[in-house]
Design a protein around this motif. Structure first.
Motif, PDB file in Angstrom:
ATOM      1  N   ALA A   1       0.808  -1.223   0.000  1.00 18.91           N
ATOM      2  CA  ALA A   1       0.000   0.000   0.000  1.00 18.91           C
ATOM      3  C   ALA A   1       0.839   1.271   0.000  1.00 18.91           C
ATOM      4  O   ALA A   1       0.325   2.358  -0.230  1.00 18.91           O
ATOM      5  CB  ALA A   1      -0.938   0.005   1.212  1.00 18.91           C
ATOM      6  N   GLY A   2       2.132   1.147   0.280  1.00 19.86           N
ATOM      7  CA  GLY A   2       2.997   2.317   0.365  1.00 19.86           C
ATOM      8  C   GLY A   2       4.049   2.110   1.432  1.00 19.86           C
ATOM      9  O   GLY A   2       4.286   0.987   1.879  1.00 19.86           O
ATOM     10  N   THR A   3       4.668   3.198   1.846  1.00 20.04           N
ATOM     11  CA  THR A   3       5.735   3.150   2.843  1.00 20.04           C
ATOM     12  C   THR A   3       5.254   3.804   4.130  1.00 20.04           C
ATOM     13  O   THR A   3       4.578   4.832   4.095  1.00 20.04           O
ATOM     14  CB  THR A   3       6.988   3.889   2.316  1.00 20.04           C
ATOM     15  OG1 THR A   3       7.390   3.258   1.096  1.00 20.04           O
ATOM     16  CG2 THR A   3       8.129   3.837   3.303  1.00 20.04           C
ATOM     17  N   VAL A   4       5.618   3.204   5.250  1.00 22.72           N
ATOM     18  CA  VAL A   4       5.287   3.776   6.552  1.00 22.72           C
ATOM     19  C   VAL A   4       6.264   4.922   6.833  1.00 22.72           C
ATOM     20  O   VAL A   4       7.479   4.754   6.737  1.00 22.72           O
ATOM     21  CB  VAL A   4       5.377   2.719   7.672  1.00 22.72           C
ATOM     22  CG1 VAL A   4       5.112   3.362   9.033  1.00 22.72           C
ATOM     23  CG2 VAL A   4       4.404   1.585   7.413  1.00 22.72           C
ATOM     24  N   TRP A   5       5.705   6.064   7.169  1.00 24.73           N
ATOM     25  CA  TRP A   5       6.484   7.253   7.528  1.00 24.73           C
ATOM     26  C   TRP A   5       6.111   7.651   8.950  1.00 24.73           C
ATOM     27  O   TRP A   5       4.935   7.640   9.305  1.00 24.73           O
ATOM     28  CB  TRP A   5       6.162   8.417   6.586  1.00 24.73           C
ATOM     29  CG  TRP A   5       6.574   8.167   5.175  1.00 24.73           C
ATOM     30  CD1 TRP A   5       5.864   7.484   4.226  1.00 24.73           C
ATOM     31  CD2 TRP A   5       7.773   8.568   4.553  1.00 24.73           C
ATOM     32  NE1 TRP A   5       6.551   7.442   3.053  1.00 24.73           N
ATOM     33  CE2 TRP A   5       7.742   8.109   3.225  1.00 24.73           C
ATOM     34  CE3 TRP A   5       8.890   9.282   4.986  1.00 24.73           C
ATOM     35  CZ2 TRP A   5       8.771   8.339   2.324  1.00 24.73           C
ATOM     36  CZ3 TRP A   5       9.914   9.518   4.082  1.00 24.73           C
ATOM     37  CH2 TRP A   5       9.852   9.049   2.782  1.00 24.73           C
ATOM     38  N   VAL A   6       7.089   8.039   9.735  1.00 25.37           N
ATOM     39  CA  VAL A   6       6.843   8.569  11.073  1.00 25.37           C
ATOM     40  C   VAL A   6       6.923  10.080  10.949  1.00 25.37           C
ATOM     41  O   VAL A   6       7.983  10.632  10.654  1.00 25.37           O
ATOM     42  CB  VAL A   6       7.870   8.035  12.093  1.00 25.37           C
ATOM     43  CG1 VAL A   6       7.625   8.647  13.458  1.00 25.37           C
ATOM     44  CG2 VAL A   6       7.790   6.510  12.157  1.00 25.37           C
ATOM     45  N   LEU A   7       5.766  10.732  11.129  1.00 25.43           N
ATOM     46  CA  LEU A   7       5.657  12.171  10.885  1.00 25.43           C
ATOM     47  C   LEU A   7       5.223  12.904  12.142  1.00 25.43           C
ATOM     48  O   LEU A   7       4.348  12.430  12.870  1.00 25.43           O
ATOM     49  CB  LEU A   7       4.637  12.433   9.775  1.00 25.43           C
ATOM     50  CG  LEU A   7       4.910  11.747   8.437  1.00 25.43           C
ATOM     51  CD1 LEU A   7       3.782  12.061   7.460  1.00 25.43           C
ATOM     52  CD2 LEU A   7       6.255  12.155   7.875  1.00 25.43           C
ATOM     53  N   PRO A   8       5.810  14.071  12.373  1.00 19.60           N
ATOM     54  CA  PRO A   8       5.356  14.866  13.521  1.00 19.60           C
ATOM     55  C   PRO A   8       3.944  15.406  13.278  1.00 19.60           C
ATOM     56  O   PRO A   8       3.596  15.755  12.151  1.00 19.60           O
ATOM     57  CB  PRO A   8       6.379  15.997  13.599  1.00 19.60           C
ATOM     58  CG  PRO A   8       6.934  16.108  12.223  1.00 19.60           C
ATOM     59  CD  PRO A   8       6.870  14.734  11.621  1.00 19.60           C
ATOM     60  N   THR A   9       3.158  15.430  14.335  1.00 21.58           N
ATOM     61  CA  THR A   9       1.829  16.043  14.274  1.00 21.58           C
ATOM     62  C   THR A   9       1.814  17.369  15.032  1.00 21.58           C
ATOM     63  O   THR A   9       0.957  18.208  14.815  1.00 21.58           O
ATOM     64  CB  THR A   9       0.768  15.104  14.867  1.00 21.58           C
ATOM     65  OG1 THR A   9       1.153  14.753  16.198  1.00 21.58           O
ATOM     66  CG2 THR A   9       0.632  13.840  14.031  1.00 21.58           C
ATOM     67  N   ALA A  10       2.758  17.524  15.940  1.00 22.96           N
ATOM     68  CA  ALA A  10       2.964  18.731  16.740  1.00 22.96           C
ATOM     69  C   ALA A  10       4.312  18.539  17.427  1.00 22.96           C
ATOM     70  O   ALA A  10       4.882  17.441  17.391  1.00 22.96           O
ATOM     71  CB  ALA A  10       1.855  18.915  17.769  1.00 22.96           C
ATOM     72  N   LEU A  11       4.821  19.571  18.077  1.00 14.72           N
ATOM     73  CA  LEU A  11       6.072  19.414  18.809  1.00 14.72           C
ATOM     74  C   LEU A  11       5.892  18.329  19.867  1.00 14.72           C
ATOM     75  O   LEU A  11       4.964  18.388  20.675  1.00 14.72           O
ATOM     76  CB  LEU A  11       6.477  20.731  19.463  1.00 14.72           C
ATOM     77  CG  LEU A  11       6.851  21.858  18.509  1.00 14.72           C
ATOM     78  CD1 LEU A  11       7.160  23.123  19.281  1.00 14.72           C
ATOM     79  CD2 LEU A  11       8.012  21.468  17.620  1.00 14.72           C
ATOM     80  N   GLY A  12       6.721  17.304  19.823  1.00 14.37           N
ATOM     81  CA  GLY A  12       6.670  16.215  20.794  1.00 14.37           C
ATOM     82  C   GLY A  12       5.670  15.123  20.491  1.00 14.37           C
ATOM     83  O   GLY A  12       5.553  14.177  21.259  1.00 14.37           O
ATOM     84  N   SER A  13       4.937  15.228  19.378  1.00 11.21           N
ATOM     85  CA  SER A  13       3.934  14.217  19.015  1.00 11.21           C
ATOM     86  C   SER A  13       4.187  13.747  17.583  1.00 11.21           C
ATOM     87  O   SER A  13       4.678  14.500  16.752  1.00 11.21           O
ATOM     88  CB  SER A  13       2.523  14.795  19.095  1.00 11.21           C
ATOM     89  OG  SER A  13       2.239  15.223  20.404  1.00 11.21           O
ATOM     90  N   TRP A  14       3.809  12.514  17.310  1.00  7.86           N
ATOM     91  CA  TRP A  14       4.035  11.940  15.987  1.00  7.86           C
ATOM     92  C   TRP A  14       2.963  10.917  15.681  1.00  7.86           C
ATOM     93  O   TRP A  14       2.196  10.504  16.552  1.00  7.86           O
ATOM     94  CB  TRP A  14       5.417  11.288  15.917  1.00  7.86           C
ATOM     95  CG  TRP A  14       5.596  10.215  16.947  1.00  7.86           C
ATOM     96  CD1 TRP A  14       6.023  10.378  18.235  1.00  7.86           C
ATOM     97  CD2 TRP A  14       5.290   8.824  16.806  1.00  7.86           C
ATOM     98  NE1 TRP A  14       6.015   9.175  18.893  1.00  7.86           N
ATOM     99  CE2 TRP A  14       5.563   8.194  18.040  1.00  7.86           C
ATOM    100  CE3 TRP A  14       4.811   8.047  15.760  1.00  7.86           C
ATOM    101  CZ2 TRP A  14       5.379   6.834  18.247  1.00  7.86           C
ATOM    102  CZ3 TRP A  14       4.624   6.682  15.972  1.00  7.86           C
ATOM    103  CH2 TRP A  14       4.928   6.099  17.207  1.00  7.86           C
ATOM    104  N   GLU A  15       2.934  10.506  14.419  1.00  7.58           N
ATOM    105  CA  GLU A  15       2.058   9.426  13.988  1.00  7.58           C
ATOM    106  C   GLU A  15       2.782   8.631  12.905  1.00  7.58           C
ATOM    107  O   GLU A  15       3.624   9.161  12.189  1.00  7.58           O
ATOM    108  CB  GLU A  15       0.727   9.953  13.442  1.00  7.58           C
ATOM    109  CG  GLU A  15       0.856  10.768  12.166  1.00  7.58           C
ATOM    110  CD  GLU A  15      -0.473  11.263  11.623  1.00  7.58           C
ATOM    111  OE1 GLU A  15      -1.527  10.760  12.043  1.00  7.58           O
ATOM    112  OE2 GLU A  15      -0.439  12.161  10.769  1.00  7.58           O
ATOM    113  N   ALA A  16       2.462   7.363  12.822  1.00  6.82           N
ATOM    114  CA  ALA A  16       2.974   6.523  11.741  1.00  6.82           C
ATOM    115  C   ALA A  16       1.865   6.426  10.698  1.00  6.82           C
ATOM    116  O   ALA A  16       0.731   6.075  11.030  1.00  6.82           O
ATOM    117  CB  ALA A  16       3.346   5.142  12.264  1.00  6.82           C
TER     118      ALA A  16
END
Length: 107
Positions: free
Chosen positions: A69-84
């Protein structure tokens, strides 16, 4: 693509820049992005050599985090928070072009 042009930490820093760009398109606050980019800017990174975008996309597709389906990226959602998140190549390709235009020496 290969080793020898950038130190590992420099490559990681550019990866963070790219993650910030992807995260911005998913709603990362522009102030948070600017703050993190300003911090990275203190590193005085060398300009990237201009790789072929298609070669970079192929390498991303071979990464251990890549799937059908694609590549998993770990991205910031806010300072100190992230989502995969899973991003398809069709989403990553235009972001990669913009990133390379901004960070490459001979672009």
């Amino acid at each position: 693509l290969g080793y020898g042009t950038l130190a590992h930490g420099e490559a990681v820093a550019y990866g963070i820049y790219f993650a910030l760009q992807l995260a911005s398109s998913r709603g990362l606050d522009s102030g948070d992005r600017r703050r993190l980019e300003d911090l990275l800017g203190r590193l005085e990174l060398p300009q990237l050599p201009r790789p072929a975008p298609a070669a970079v996309l192929r390498a991303i597709g071979r990464d251990k985090k890549a799937g059908p389906a694609g590549t998993v990226w770990v991205l910031p959602t806010a300072l100190g928070s992230w989502e995969a998140v899973v991003l398809e190549p069709e989403v990553v390709a235009p972001a990669l072009e913009a990133f390379l235009a901004r960070h490459c020496a001979a672009c």
